[in-house]
Design an enzyme around this catalytic site. Structure first.
Site, PDB file in Angstrom:
ATOM      1  N   SER A 111      63.983  36.440   6.966  1.00 26.64           N
ATOM      2  CA  SER A 111      64.124  37.913   6.696  1.00 26.64           C
ATOM      3  C   SER A 111      63.615  38.423   5.292  1.00 26.64           C
ATOM      4  CB  SER A 111      65.719  38.082   6.519  1.00 26.64           C
ATOM      5  OG  SER A 111      66.402  37.595   7.811  1.00 26.64           O
ATOM      6  N   HIS A 132      59.058  38.134  12.552  1.00 26.42           N
ATOM      7  CA  HIS A 132      60.505  38.513  12.230  1.00 26.42           C
ATOM      8  C   HIS A 132      61.231  38.919  13.471  1.00 26.42           C
ATOM      9  CE1 HIS A 132      63.449  40.789   9.515  1.00 26.42           C
ATOM     10  NE2 HIS A 132      64.157  39.501  10.016  1.00 26.42           N
ATOM     11  N   GLU A 185      58.517  42.101  13.641  1.00 27.98           N
ATOM     12  CA  GLU A 185      57.532  42.401  12.792  1.00 27.98           C
ATOM     13  C   GLU A 185      56.543  41.092  12.589  1.00 27.98           C
ATOM     14  OE1 GLU A 185      59.884  44.962   9.363  1.00 27.98           O
ATOM     15  OE2 GLU A 185      60.665  42.967   9.659  1.00 27.98           O
ATOM     16  N   ASN A 239      64.291  45.044   6.678  1.00 31.09           N
ATOM     17  CA  ASN A 239      65.298  44.708   5.711  1.00 31.09           C
ATOM     18  C   ASN A 239      65.245  45.341   4.409  1.00 31.09           C
ATOM     19  OD1 ASN A 239      66.787  43.300   7.409  1.00 31.09           O
ATOM     20  ND2 ASN A 239      65.860  41.128   7.016  1.00 31.09           N
TER      21      ASN A 239
HETATM   22  N1  CAA Z   1      72.914  37.791  23.031  1.00 30.63           N
HETATM   23  C1  CAA Z   1      72.352  38.396  24.282  1.00 30.63           C
HETATM   24  N2  CAA Z   1      72.799  39.671  24.645  1.00 30.63           N
HETATM   25  C2  CAA Z   1      73.855  40.350  24.019  1.00 30.63           C
HETATM   26  C3  CAA Z   1      74.277  39.807  22.647  1.00 30.63           C
HETATM   27  C4  CAA Z   1      73.866  38.596  22.581  1.00 30.63           C
HETATM   28  N3  CAA Z   1      74.480  38.139  21.502  1.00 30.63           N
HETATM   29  N4  CAA Z   1      75.187  40.616  22.551  1.00 30.63           N
HETATM   30  C5  CAA Z   1      75.328  41.850  23.446  1.00 30.63           C
HETATM   31  N5  CAA Z   1      74.501  41.544  24.423  1.00 30.63           N
HETATM   32  C6  CAA Z   1      73.853  42.403  25.358  1.00 30.63           C
HETATM   33  C7  CAA Z   1      75.181  42.567  26.482  1.00 30.63           C
HETATM   34  O1  CAA Z   1      75.117  41.396  27.575  1.00 30.63           O
HETATM   35  C8  CAA Z   1      74.893  43.811  27.037  1.00 30.63           C
HETATM   36  O2  CAA Z   1      73.810  43.847  28.040  1.00 30.63           O
HETATM   37  P1  CAA Z   1      73.936  45.021  29.272  1.00 30.63           P
HETATM   38  O3  CAA Z   1      73.889  46.285  28.648  1.00 30.63           O
HETATM   39  O4  CAA Z   1      72.762  44.559  30.036  1.00 30.63           O
HETATM   40  O5  CAA Z   1      75.358  44.581  29.924  1.00 30.63           O
HETATM   41  C9  CAA Z   1      74.348  44.529  25.881  1.00 30.63           C
HETATM   42  O6  CAA Z   1      73.897  43.660  25.027  1.00 30.63           O
HETATM   43  C10 CAA Z   1      75.393  45.392  25.028  1.00 30.63           C
HETATM   44  O7  CAA Z   1      76.394  44.536  24.579  1.00 30.63           O
HETATM   45  P2  CAA Z   1      77.846  44.861  24.742  1.00 30.63           P
HETATM   46  O8  CAA Z   1      78.231  46.005  25.657  1.00 30.63           O
HETATM   47  O9  CAA Z   1      78.630  43.529  24.728  1.00 30.63           O
HETATM   48  O10 CAA Z   1      77.983  45.393  23.232  1.00 30.63           O
HETATM   49  P3  CAA Z   1      77.562  46.586  22.676  1.00 30.63           P
HETATM   50  O11 CAA Z   1      77.154  47.888  23.347  1.00 30.63           O
HETATM   51  O12 CAA Z   1      78.560  46.720  21.429  1.00 30.63           O
HETATM   52  O13 CAA Z   1      76.269  45.999  21.896  1.00 30.63           O
HETATM   53  C11 CAA Z   1      74.970  44.926  20.547  1.00 30.63           C
HETATM   54  C12 CAA Z   1      76.375  44.901  21.020  1.00 30.63           C
HETATM   55  C13 CAA Z   1      73.768  44.636  20.998  1.00 30.63           C
HETATM   56  C14 CAA Z   1      75.140  43.742  19.367  1.00 30.63           C
HETATM   57  C15 CAA Z   1      74.790  46.370  19.597  1.00 30.63           C
HETATM   58  O14 CAA Z   1      76.113  46.765  18.910  1.00 30.63           O
HETATM   59  C16 CAA Z   1      73.698  46.450  18.476  1.00 30.63           C
HETATM   60  O15 CAA Z   1      72.448  46.636  18.855  1.00 30.63           O
HETATM   61  N6  CAA Z   1      73.963  46.453  17.408  1.00 30.63           N
HETATM   62  C17 CAA Z   1      73.082  46.394  16.329  1.00 30.63           C
HETATM   63  C18 CAA Z   1      72.442  45.312  15.901  1.00 30.63           C
HETATM   64  C19 CAA Z   1      71.397  45.313  14.858  1.00 30.63           C
HETATM   65  O16 CAA Z   1      71.274  46.344  13.957  1.00 30.63           O
HETATM   66  N7  CAA Z   1      70.823  44.490  14.783  1.00 30.63           N
HETATM   67  C20 CAA Z   1      69.558  44.003  13.529  1.00 30.63           C
HETATM   68  C21 CAA Z   1      70.559  43.216  12.528  1.00 30.63           C
HETATM   69  S1  CAA Z   1      69.272  43.044  11.292  1.00 30.63           S
HETATM   70  C22 CAA Z   1      68.256  41.657  11.635  1.00 30.63           C
HETATM   71  O17 CAA Z   1      68.339  41.149  12.660  1.00 30.63           O
HETATM   72  C23 CAA Z   1      67.048  41.234  10.646  1.00 30.63           C
HETATM   73  C24 CAA Z   1      67.364  40.554   9.905  1.00 30.63           C
HETATM   74  O18 CAA Z   1      66.542  39.553   9.099  1.00 30.63           O
HETATM   75  C25 CAA Z   1      68.931  40.043   9.129  1.00 30.63           C
HETATM   76  P1  NAD Z   2      72.316  30.303  11.405  1.00 30.08           P
HETATM   77  O1  NAD Z   2      73.170  30.047  10.457  1.00 30.08           O
HETATM   78  O2  NAD Z   2      72.718  30.900  12.724  1.00 30.08           O
HETATM   79  O3  NAD Z   2      71.356  28.898  11.736  1.00 30.08           O
HETATM   80  C1  NAD Z   2      70.979  28.314  10.604  1.00 30.08           C
HETATM   81  C2  NAD Z   2      70.224  27.340  11.104  1.00 30.08           C
HETATM   82  O4  NAD Z   2      69.337  26.440   9.883  1.00 30.08           O
HETATM   83  C3  NAD Z   2      70.466  26.256  12.071  1.00 30.08           C
HETATM   84  O5  NAD Z   2      69.582  25.901  13.066  1.00 30.08           O
HETATM   85  C4  NAD Z   2      70.873  25.166  10.956  1.00 30.08           C
HETATM   86  O6  NAD Z   2      71.069  23.785  11.779  1.00 30.08           O
HETATM   87  C5  NAD Z   2      69.852  25.052  10.240  1.00 30.08           C
HETATM   88  N1  NAD Z   2      69.801  24.604   8.880  1.00 30.08           N
HETATM   89  C6  NAD Z   2      70.786  24.776   8.000  1.00 30.08           C
HETATM   90  N2  NAD Z   2      70.587  23.938   6.761  1.00 30.08           N
HETATM   91  C7  NAD Z   2      69.578  23.373   7.101  1.00 30.08           C
HETATM   92  C8  NAD Z   2      68.887  22.604   6.185  1.00 30.08           C
HETATM   93  N3  NAD Z   2      69.195  22.299   4.920  1.00 30.08           N
HETATM   94  N4  NAD Z   2      67.486  21.800   6.775  1.00 30.08           N
HETATM   95  C9  NAD Z   2      67.234  22.045   8.082  1.00 30.08           C
HETATM   96  N5  NAD Z   2      67.781  23.023   9.083  1.00 30.08           N
HETATM   97  C10 NAD Z   2      69.067  23.570   8.469  1.00 30.08           C
HETATM   98  O7  NAD Z   2      71.146  31.319  10.846  1.00 30.08           O
HETATM   99  P2  NAD Z   2      70.402  32.411  11.622  1.00 30.08           P
HETATM  100  O8  NAD Z   2      71.080  33.676  11.706  1.00 30.08           O
HETATM  101  O9  NAD Z   2      69.926  31.830  12.801  1.00 30.08           O
HETATM  102  O10 NAD Z   2      69.037  32.670  10.655  1.00 30.08           O
HETATM  103  C11 NAD Z   2      68.086  31.773  10.636  1.00 30.08           C
HETATM  104  C12 NAD Z   2      66.883  32.521   9.814  1.00 30.08           C
HETATM  105  O11 NAD Z   2      66.696  33.546  10.659  1.00 30.08           O
HETATM  106  C13 NAD Z   2      66.855  32.909   8.398  1.00 30.08           C
HETATM  107  O12 NAD Z   2      65.949  32.521   7.714  1.00 30.08           O
HETATM  108  C14 NAD Z   2      67.048  34.248   8.583  1.00 30.08           C
HETATM  109  O13 NAD Z   2      67.129  34.967   7.316  1.00 30.08           O
HETATM  110  C15 NAD Z   2      66.411  34.793   9.617  1.00 30.08           C
HETATM  111  N6  NAD Z   2      67.382  35.884  10.401  1.00 30.08           N
HETATM  112  C16 NAD Z   2      68.535  35.786  10.534  1.00 30.08           C
HETATM  113  C17 NAD Z   2      68.974  37.177  11.195  1.00 30.08           C
HETATM  114  C18 NAD Z   2      70.284  37.546  11.438  1.00 30.08           C
HETATM  115  O14 NAD Z   2      70.694  38.538  11.816  1.00 30.08           O
HETATM  116  N7  NAD Z   2      71.029  36.599  11.444  1.00 30.08           N
HETATM  117  C19 NAD Z   2      67.735  38.042  11.630  1.00 30.08           C
HETATM  118  C20 NAD Z   2      66.372  37.889  11.798  1.00 30.08           C
HETATM  119  C21 NAD Z   2      66.102  36.834  10.808  1.00 30.08           C
END
Ligand code: CAA
Ligand code: NAD
Length: 287
Positions: A122, A143, A155, A194
């Site tokens: 991330s 990503h 990405e 991010n």
């Molecule tokens: N896995 C698979 N499918 C899923 C799911 C999951 N974990 N969660 C929800 N879905 C699907 C559902 O099956 C549903 O599909 P249908 O429309 O075909 O029935 C659809 O998504 C909508 O789900 P829900 O009705 O249960 O719930 P919702 O409408 O509240 O949506 C959500 C849930 C998809 C999570 C929505 O709230 C959403 O898009 N939230 C924002 C998520 C977001 O911003 N993600 C980015 C995070 S940042 C990141 O990822 C980068 C990083 O590095 C941290």
């Molecule tokens: P998670 O906590 O669900 O899973 C962590 C994973 O790392 C598991 O497979 C675990 O077994 C493994 N792990 C933990 N410690 C370890 C170690 N010391 N050695 C080897 N494996 C180890 O985390 P996640 O949300 O799946 O995130 C995984 C990666 O994806 C991270 O780099 C995170 O930044 C990135 N990411 C996360 C998100 C998100 O929304 N959670 C979105 C995009 C990218």
């Protein structure tokens, strides 16, 4: 252009690795997933099967497609089994040293010079992960976004060393095999999404921590006032508060700006083990 990727490796079967493995198998690829132990692998497999069942229930795939996808998934605890993989996506904990060790091993095991070694990081600079290998030209960022089966973006991040052939192959995999939309980003911590999202999530945690408004009202404000699908505090819980903290730390180390500093409440929640939806409790509780 090298042949399209059909043999994929995924390192880690947490929420992101599991999602990447699932969408790859649904797209027809042969997918090998690594986890550190048999127990973690079994847990990862169970989560993927549950998600495939969910896709059947919501009419996205048929039962036959679910079974075919499940058959394309194999699990291992030995990275040596990745020798024939054309593209590997690493999706383990957001920790530079742990990722670097995995990339060093993958680089030694996979001898095909056209193979792509990608990280789903991330926030960690790809350049630093690439330096753990002897072939940094084939290392890049791929990503995905959470939940992977739902969100259409990927990405693609090239470091200064990444070859254009590797980036093109990764982009082709994401767009043509997985059907995702691709954006190209520069190798700066947080990339495009991010860099914008994480300061917003941290601001929401600070707002809640200060007692300015309730968690529910902060989330309701952004859902109803800005049409976001979920509010920032629910989203931080979905990402995982541990991961939010690791990302904040990496971005703070890169930019040295207070906007990226993890607020004390985030630190306390992570220290308590309340890391969000995946642990049953974070800012909210998930019974
Ligand atoms: N896995 C698979 N499918 C899923 C799911 C999951 N974990 N969660 C929800 N879905 C699907 C559902 O099956 C549903 O599909 P249908 O429309 O075909 O029935 C659809 O998504 C909508 O789900 P829900 O009705 O249960 O719930 P919702 O409408 O509240 O949506 C959500 C849930 C998809 C999570 C929505 O709230 C959403 O898009 N939230 C924002 C998520 C977001 O911003 N993600 C980015 C995070 S940042 C990141 O990822 C980068 C990083 O590095 C941290
Ligand atoms: P998670 O906590 O669900 O899973 C962590 C994973 O790392 C598991 O497979 C675990 O077994 C493994 N792990 C933990 N410690 C370890 C170690 N010391 N050695 C080897 N494996 C180890 O985390 P996640 O949300 O799946 O995130 C995984 C990666 O994806 C991270 O780099 C995170 O930044 C990135 N990411 C996360 C998100 C998100 O929304 N959670 C979105 C995009 C990218």
């Amino acid at each position: 252009m090298t042949e399209a990727v059909s043999r994929v490796g995924v390192v880690g079967a947490g929420q992101m690795g599991g999602g990447i493995a699932e969408v790859s198998a649904r797209a027809g690829a042969d997918v090998l997933v690594w986890e550190a132990t048999e127990e973690l692998a079994a847990g990862g497999r169970a989560r993927i099967l549950k998600s495939l069942d969910r896709a059947v229930s919501s009419g996205k795939i048929t039962e036959r497609e679910r079974d075919q996808a499940a058959e394309r998934l194999t699990f291992t605890t030995d990275l040596a089994d990745f020798a024939d993989r054309q593209l590997v996506v690493e999706a383990i904990v957001e920790n530079e040293a742990v990722k670097a060790e995995i990339f060093g091993k993958l680089d030694a095991v996979i001898t095909d010079p056209d193979a792509v070694l990608a990280s789903n990081t991330s926030s960690l600079p790809i350049q630093r992960i690439a330096t753990a290998t002897k072939n940094p030209g084939r290392v890049l960022g791929l990503h995905f976004f959470n939940p992977v089966p739902v969100l259409p973006l990927v990405e693609v991040i090239s470091s200064l060393s990444t070859s254009e052939a590797a980036a093109a192959r990764a982009e082709q995999f994401a767009s043509e095999v997985l059907g995702k939309q691709v954006v190209r980003a520069t190798d700066r911590s947080g990339f495009i999404v991010n860099a914008l999202l994480v300061p917003y999530l941290l601001s929401a945690i600070r707002m809640y921590e200060s007692g300015f408004a309730t968690a529910e009202d902060i989330d309701k404000g952004m859902m109803l006032g800005c049409a976001h699908p979920m509010g920032p505090l629910k989203l931080a819980d979905l990402v995982g508060l541990d991961t939010v903290k690791f990302i904040a730390d990496a971005m703070y180390a890169e930019y040295k700006e207070p906007t990226y500093a993890a607020p004390p409440l985030l630190l306390r929640l992570v220290e308590a083990g309340y890391v969000g939806k995946k642990s049953g409790r974070g800012i909210y509780e998930y019974p």
